[in-house]
Scaffold this motif. Sequence first.
Motif: not given
Length: 238
Positions: A35-36, A62-64, A133-138
Amino acid sequence: MSVQQSSDTNRNTGTKSLQVSSYFRTRIAALIMTLVVIAGQTWIAYAISFDFVWVLPVISGVMLISSILAYTGSHTKPSRSARALSIAVVIVLPLINLICMGWFIYDMFNPATVTLAHQLLLVGFALWVVNIGVFSLAYWELDTGGPEIRALGLPTVFRSKNYPDFVFPQQMSTDAQFAPEHWTPGFLDYLYMSITTATSFSPASVTLYTHMAKMMAGSEALVSLFILGLIVARAMSL
């Protein structure tokens, strides 16, 4: 209802409650980070006057939500569709970041936006933070088949073997003084790895075991170096 049936019912209810609790405990930090990231990407798109800025949070949101609702009723092992949606989320978020980065570069060389130099510097810094943040999620979503697989020791959905992509020091330690016997990495561990990769251009204290892990860490290092280079170049031109 007999005593035995009542006991079985209570046991099943308790087990399901534990499973649901385990599901949310496993994913809550990553959901907050997602969300962040979506909010950060939306602000960046708005700051650089990206057309159709509302499309970004709608697609990601929507995907989340779909990836959450697609999980099985037990909230433990994901189905193939749920796993595919979870992977799709961590693919779409970097793509949105690349789109924002391209627009940021366009604004840097656009004479009409020269007066917005300080705002562009702020956007560049926001891009760098969101990229972490994006890569930590990946990392968190893709390592060893996903968080549920790691936390509950379940068989993977798309793999034949449960080999880890990233190996942390606690997983290699045999001394109970330093780590529990069945220690598994949580989201904050992957966030730390993403921060160190973005700042020192190599993951600290984590061993990359697979080609996917090496390519992901290498990609983050290159993107981070590129963003920081743009920020420095913009600062020097002020």
